[in-house]
Design an enzyme around this catalytic site. Structure first.
Site, PDB file in Angstrom:
ATOM      1  N   LYS A 193       0.864  -1.194   0.000  1.00  0.00           N
ATOM      2  CA  LYS A 193       0.000   0.000   0.000  1.00  0.00           C
ATOM      3  C   LYS A 193       0.896   1.238   0.000  1.00  0.00           C
ATOM      4  O   LYS A 193       1.469   1.591   1.021  1.00  0.00           O
ATOM      5  CB  LYS A 193      -0.941   0.043   1.201  1.00  0.00           C
ATOM      6  CG  LYS A 193      -2.012   1.126   0.971  1.00  0.00           C
ATOM      7  CD  LYS A 193      -2.537   1.766   2.214  1.00  0.00           C
ATOM      8  CE  LYS A 193      -1.613   2.757   2.860  1.00  0.00           C
ATOM      9  NZ  LYS A 193      -1.340   3.963   2.049  1.00  0.00           N
TER      10      LYS A 193
ATOM     11  N   GLY B 233       6.500   4.764   8.784  1.00  0.00           N
ATOM     12  CA  GLY B 233       5.744   6.009   8.838  1.00  0.00           C
ATOM     13  C   GLY B 233       5.804   6.615  10.222  1.00  0.00           C
ATOM     14  O   GLY B 233       6.791   6.426  10.951  1.00  0.00           O
ATOM     15  N   SER B 234       4.744   7.308  10.584  1.00  0.00           N
ATOM     16  CA  SER B 234       4.769   8.048  11.850  1.00  0.00           C
ATOM     17  C   SER B 234       4.610   7.110  13.046  1.00  0.00           C
ATOM     18  O   SER B 234       4.028   6.028  12.937  1.00  0.00           O
ATOM     19  CB  SER B 234       3.646   9.075  11.857  1.00  0.00           C
ATOM     20  OG  SER B 234       2.397   8.418  11.773  1.00  0.00           O
ATOM     21  N   THR B 235       5.117   7.557  14.181  1.00  0.00           N
ATOM     22  CA  THR B 235       5.020   6.756  15.401  1.00  0.00           C
ATOM     23  C   THR B 235       3.557   6.584  15.809  1.00  0.00           C
ATOM     24  O   THR B 235       3.154   5.505  16.251  1.00  0.00           O
ATOM     25  CB  THR B 235       5.853   7.413  16.509  1.00  0.00           C
ATOM     26  OG1 THR B 235       7.229   7.360  16.104  1.00  0.00           O
ATOM     27  CG2 THR B 235       5.708   6.693  17.835  1.00  0.00           C
TER      28      THR B 235
ATOM     29  N   GLY C 258       2.134   3.966  13.691  1.00  0.00           N
ATOM     30  CA  GLY C 258       2.834   2.725  14.033  1.00  0.00           C
ATOM     31  C   GLY C 258       2.288   2.089  15.306  1.00  0.00           C
ATOM     32  O   GLY C 258       2.117   0.869  15.393  1.00  0.00           O
TER      33      GLY C 258
ATOM     34  N   GLU D 212       8.954   0.691  11.353  1.00  0.00           N
ATOM     35  CA  GLU D 212      10.043   1.674  11.225  1.00  0.00           C
ATOM     36  C   GLU D 212       9.403   3.038  11.395  1.00  0.00           C
ATOM     37  O   GLU D 212       8.693   3.494  10.504  1.00  0.00           O
ATOM     38  CB  GLU D 212      10.675   1.604   9.836  1.00  0.00           C
ATOM     39  CG  GLU D 212      11.321   0.304   9.481  1.00  0.00           C
ATOM     40  CD  GLU D 212      12.554   0.021  10.287  1.00  0.00           C
ATOM     41  OE1 GLU D 212      12.996   0.907  11.059  1.00  0.00           O
ATOM     42  OE2 GLU D 212      13.069  -1.090  10.162  1.00  0.00           O
TER      43      GLU D 212
ATOM     44  N   CYS E 217      13.588  10.076   8.301  1.00  0.00           N
ATOM     45  CA  CYS E 217      13.415   9.620   9.687  1.00  0.00           C
ATOM     46  C   CYS E 217      14.744   9.605  10.452  1.00  0.00           C
ATOM     47  O   CYS E 217      14.753   9.779  11.663  1.00  0.00           O
ATOM     48  CB  CYS E 217      12.754   8.247   9.705  1.00  0.00           C
ATOM     49  SG  CYS E 217      13.551   7.056   8.646  1.00  0.00           S
TER      50      CYS E 217
ATOM     51  N   GLU F 242       9.525  15.170  16.408  1.00  0.00           N
ATOM     52  CA  GLU F 242       9.987  15.012  15.034  1.00  0.00           C
ATOM     53  C   GLU F 242       9.314  16.077  14.160  1.00  0.00           C
ATOM     54  O   GLU F 242       8.098  16.204  14.156  1.00  0.00           O
ATOM     55  CB  GLU F 242       9.624  13.614  14.510  1.00  0.00           C
ATOM     56  CG  GLU F 242      10.155  13.389  13.124  1.00  0.00           C
ATOM     57  CD  GLU F 242       9.932  11.981  12.596  1.00  0.00           C
ATOM     58  OE1 GLU F 242       8.802  11.497  12.670  1.00  0.00           O
ATOM     59  OE2 GLU F 242      10.913  11.384  12.122  1.00  0.00           O
TER      60      GLU F 242
HETATM   61  P1  NAD Z   1       1.633   8.448   8.248  1.00  0.00           P
HETATM   62  O1  NAD Z   1       2.266   7.616   9.278  1.00  0.00           O
HETATM   63  O2  NAD Z   1       0.233   8.912   8.466  1.00  0.00           O
HETATM   64  O3  NAD Z   1       1.632   7.664   6.836  1.00  0.00           O
HETATM   65  C1  NAD Z   1       2.565   6.668   6.459  1.00  0.00           C
HETATM   66  C2  NAD Z   1       1.824   5.586   5.677  1.00  0.00           C
HETATM   67  O4  NAD Z   1       0.850   4.968   6.500  1.00  0.00           O
HETATM   68  C3  NAD Z   1       1.051   6.089   4.458  1.00  0.00           C
HETATM   69  O5  NAD Z   1       1.095   5.088   3.453  1.00  0.00           O
HETATM   70  C4  NAD Z   1      -0.360   6.234   4.994  1.00  0.00           C
HETATM   71  O6  NAD Z   1      -1.341   6.179   3.968  1.00  0.00           O
HETATM   72  C5  NAD Z   1      -0.444   5.035   5.905  1.00  0.00           C
HETATM   73  N1  NAD Z   1      -1.415   5.130   7.001  1.00  0.00           N
HETATM   74  C6  NAD Z   1      -1.822   6.247   7.647  1.00  0.00           C
HETATM   75  N2  NAD Z   1      -2.672   5.918   8.649  1.00  0.00           N
HETATM   76  C7  NAD Z   1      -2.789   4.568   8.633  1.00  0.00           C
HETATM   77  C8  NAD Z   1      -3.507   3.627   9.418  1.00  0.00           C
HETATM   78  N3  NAD Z   1      -4.275   4.026  10.430  1.00  0.00           N
HETATM   79  N4  NAD Z   1      -3.378   2.311   9.138  1.00  0.00           N
HETATM   80  C9  NAD Z   1      -2.586   1.895   8.140  1.00  0.00           C
HETATM   81  N5  NAD Z   1      -1.896   2.735   7.344  1.00  0.00           N
HETATM   82  C10 NAD Z   1      -1.988   4.054   7.579  1.00  0.00           C
HETATM   83  O7  NAD Z   1       2.573   9.668   7.961  1.00  0.00           O
HETATM   84  P2  NAD Z   1       2.138  11.114   7.397  1.00  0.00           P
HETATM   85  O8  NAD Z   1       0.860  11.629   7.972  1.00  0.00           O
HETATM   86  O9  NAD Z   1       2.203  11.047   5.930  1.00  0.00           O
HETATM   87  O10 NAD Z   1       3.308  11.981   8.004  1.00  0.00           O
HETATM   88  C11 NAD Z   1       3.165  12.431   9.331  1.00  0.00           C
HETATM   89  C12 NAD Z   1       4.452  12.414  10.064  1.00  0.00           C
HETATM   90  O11 NAD Z   1       4.939  11.079  10.090  1.00  0.00           O
HETATM   91  C13 NAD Z   1       5.590  13.206   9.432  1.00  0.00           C
HETATM   92  O12 NAD Z   1       5.540  14.542   9.793  1.00  0.00           O
HETATM   93  C14 NAD Z   1       6.781  12.490   9.994  1.00  0.00           C
HETATM   94  O13 NAD Z   1       7.049  12.996  11.262  1.00  0.00           O
HETATM   95  C15 NAD Z   1       6.317  11.068  10.105  1.00  0.00           C
HETATM   96  N6  NAD Z   1       6.782  10.206   8.989  1.00  0.00           N
HETATM   97  C16 NAD Z   1       7.809   9.383   9.225  1.00  0.00           C
HETATM   98  C17 NAD Z   1       8.286   8.586   8.200  1.00  0.00           C
HETATM   99  C18 NAD Z   1       9.449   7.665   8.403  1.00  0.00           C
HETATM  100  O14 NAD Z   1      10.157   7.382   7.457  1.00  0.00           O
HETATM  101  N7  NAD Z   1       9.646   7.148   9.581  1.00  0.00           N
HETATM  102  C19 NAD Z   1       7.705   8.638   6.927  1.00  0.00           C
HETATM  103  C20 NAD Z   1       6.613   9.492   6.719  1.00  0.00           C
HETATM  104  C21 NAD Z   1       6.171  10.264   7.775  1.00  0.00           C
END
Ligand code: NAD
Length: 480
Positions: A178, A230-232, A235, A252, A286, A385
């Site tokens: 996804k 993605g975001s904590t 996660g 991660e 990250c 972050e």
């Molecule tokens: P996010 O965590 O919302 O999104 C990352 C991925 O998860 C995307 O593919 C998103 O569609 C998906 N996603 C979102 N909510 C989900 C859920 N409930 N269940 C399953 N999948 C879901 O990140 P964001 O809103 O795009 O960015 C927000 C913050 O996250 C950024 O400001 C940054 O601090 C952090 N971030 C970290 C990383 C990393 O590499 N660790 C990457 C992107 C964002």
């Protein structure tokens, strides 16, 4: 304007089951640059069913031996590289990554990850006989964990896809990916690479969508393991759901890493490395070392050095090969970063450079590289972050205080030390609570496990450890 009409499921492009679509907005322009169908739950069902068929006993894919899978990974690396001239500018347009960086980390590095797992596979055995101590013998097989649900963020879409896909293929798993809606256009190039490399039908499937489709995939009964970057906050949610389901999960997540400069640091000689460690991909990284810890004796000089580094970084069109700082990925991300800057000012940090939108760039989600000094280590600026080009330079008195400040974080993903003294560097490296660390340099390497401690996540990707995470051990006891 790119217009895609189909979804990559079961080895081909299939009609989506709903009329919903995702429009991708150019980060440097604010204009729409492409449109793809949004996967509906029924599409995820089809993708998971295809991935399960690929894993069914007797399927073509389960018959592929390690050598055949290694050859497939090598072909995939070639096909990914062959599309670099299209993929790198697409990534740059979508998330603002400077195109020169994109060629390196979104094309060459993913190809290196696929090739690394091809080579590793040729050296890996998946079965071992152990003499039992109770009379019989045991065969321990490491078998594919099954169908993996892979959720990828927008900051390094192709690299992070490779982190998940390469070990999965090496292990003989199948995957439903996804991607992030923000960076979905390049996944069609990846699908073409997958087809050209000869990945069997159902082994890799792509379901574009946002949080809802991500949640649906995570909880889908046909998924055996989840891997998320993605975001904590998200996660934690995914981890909780996987806990409920007793579903293995790799997470991660975020970071707020520290660069520790020692008394003897040669700032001028370290300029390129420090830029990479702190501001690569406009700070949307990250592992970014956004907390700079400088010895008090060299504090003013360090603040000025980072101010100069920021002033000197060419900001502008991410498609221009000389650009060092592009726009942020989305308006929402730009707004978030502006919120962090405003909070930092309100909390009393001293703005040295940047802090706003560049006057010369009227369109797009640009934020000037920003340096704060006199940052309270307990403040939000130093703790949260930001995911943008915003650095906090803080003084320390003595190495013990530097270590304490670096470890005073909810996160534990990365960190660096900058010195010409290898003994001091090793001592600091071993004192920092993080999954990775760099000495006068920070760059992930496919051979080494990557991941975090504390709120930075669970599990590891890359290295043999990343392969292990796509396998599960199975013991067969024999009378003889
Ligand atoms: P996010 O965590 O919302 O999104 C990352 C991925 O998860 C995307 O593919 C998103 O569609 C998906 N996603 C979102 N909510 C989900 C859920 N409930 N269940 C399953 N999948 C879901 O990140 P964001 O809103 O795009 O960015 C927000 C913050 O996250 C950024 O400001 C940054 O601090 C952090 N971030 C970290 C990383 C990393 O590499 N660790 C990457 C992107 C964002």
């Amino acid at each position: 304007m790119i217009e895609q009409k189909a979804l990559f499921i079961d080895g081909g492009f299939e009609a989506p089951s709903s009329a919903e679509s995702i429009t991708v907005i150019g980060a440097a322009t604010g204009d729409p640059i492409g449109c793809v169908p949004a996967a509906a739950p029924a599409d995820v069902d089809r993708a998971v069913a295809a991935a399960r068929r690929a894993m069914a006993p007797g399927s073509a894919w389960t018959g592929w031996d390690a050598q055949a899978r290694a050859d497939l990974l090598d072909r995939l690396a070639d096909e990914v590289e062959a599309r670099g001239g299209t993929v790198a500018p697409l990534v740059a347009q979508q998330n603002g990554m400077p195109v020169t960086t994109a060629m390196a980390v979104e094309v060459a590095l993913p190809a290196a990850v696929y090739r690394y797992y091809a080579d590793l596979l040729r050296d890996t055995t998946f079965s071992e006989i152990r003499p039992g101590i109770l009379g019989g013998s045991v065969r321990v097989d490491r078998v594919p964990v099954g169908v993996i649900g892979a959720i990828v963020p927008w900051n390094y879409p192709n690299l992070l896809t490779a982190f998940k896909v390469a070990p999965a293929i090496a292990a003989g798993c199948s995957v439903v990916i996804k991607p992030s809606p923000e960076t979905v256009l390049d996944t069609y190039e990846f699908a073409e690479a997958v087809l050209a490399a000869g990945v069997p039908a159902g082994v890799l499937n792509i379901v574009p969508g946002g949080a809802e489709i991500g949640e649906y995939l995570v909880g889908h009964p046909g998924i055996d393991k989840v891997t998320f970057t993605g975001s904590t906050a998200v996660g934690r949610r995914i981890g909780a759901r996987c806990g409920e389901l007793l579903r293995p999960v790799t997470l991660e997540l975020g970071g707020k890493s520290a660069a520790i400069l020692l008394e003897d640091v040669d700032l001028a000689a370290s300029a390129e490395g420090l830029f990479q460690a702190t501001l690569i991909n406009n700070g949307q990284t990250c592992v970014a070392n956004t907390r700079i810890l400088a010895p008090r004796s060299r504090y003013d000089e360090t603040v000025e050095f980072f101010a100069e580094l920021s002033r000197g970084a060419a900001i502008g069109d991410p498609l221009d090969p000389t650009t060092l700082i592009g726009p942020l990925a989305t308006a929402r991300q730009r707004d978030r970063v502006e919120g962090h800057i405003a909070r930092g000012l309100a909390d009393g940090a001293r703005l040295v450079v940047g802090g706003g939108r560049p006057a010369s760039l009227e369109r797009g989600w640009f934020i000037e590289p920003t340096v704060f000094a006199d940052v309270d280590p307990a403040s939000a600026l130093a703790q949260e972050e930001i995911f943008g080009p915003v650095l906090s330079v803080m003084p320390y008195d003595g190495v013990d205080e530097a270590i304490a400040l670096a470890n005073d974080s909810a996160y534990g993903l990365a960190g660096t030390v900058w010195t010409s003294d290898p003994t001091a560097a090793e001592a600091i490296s071993s004192a920092i609570d993080s999954g990775t660390f760099g000495i006068n340099y920070f760059m992930l390497d496919p051979v080494a496990p990557f991941g975090g401690t504390k709120a930075s996540g669970l599990g590891r990707e890359l290295g043999p450890e990343g392969l292990e995470a796509c396998l599960r051990p199975r013991s067969t006891y024999s009378a003889v």
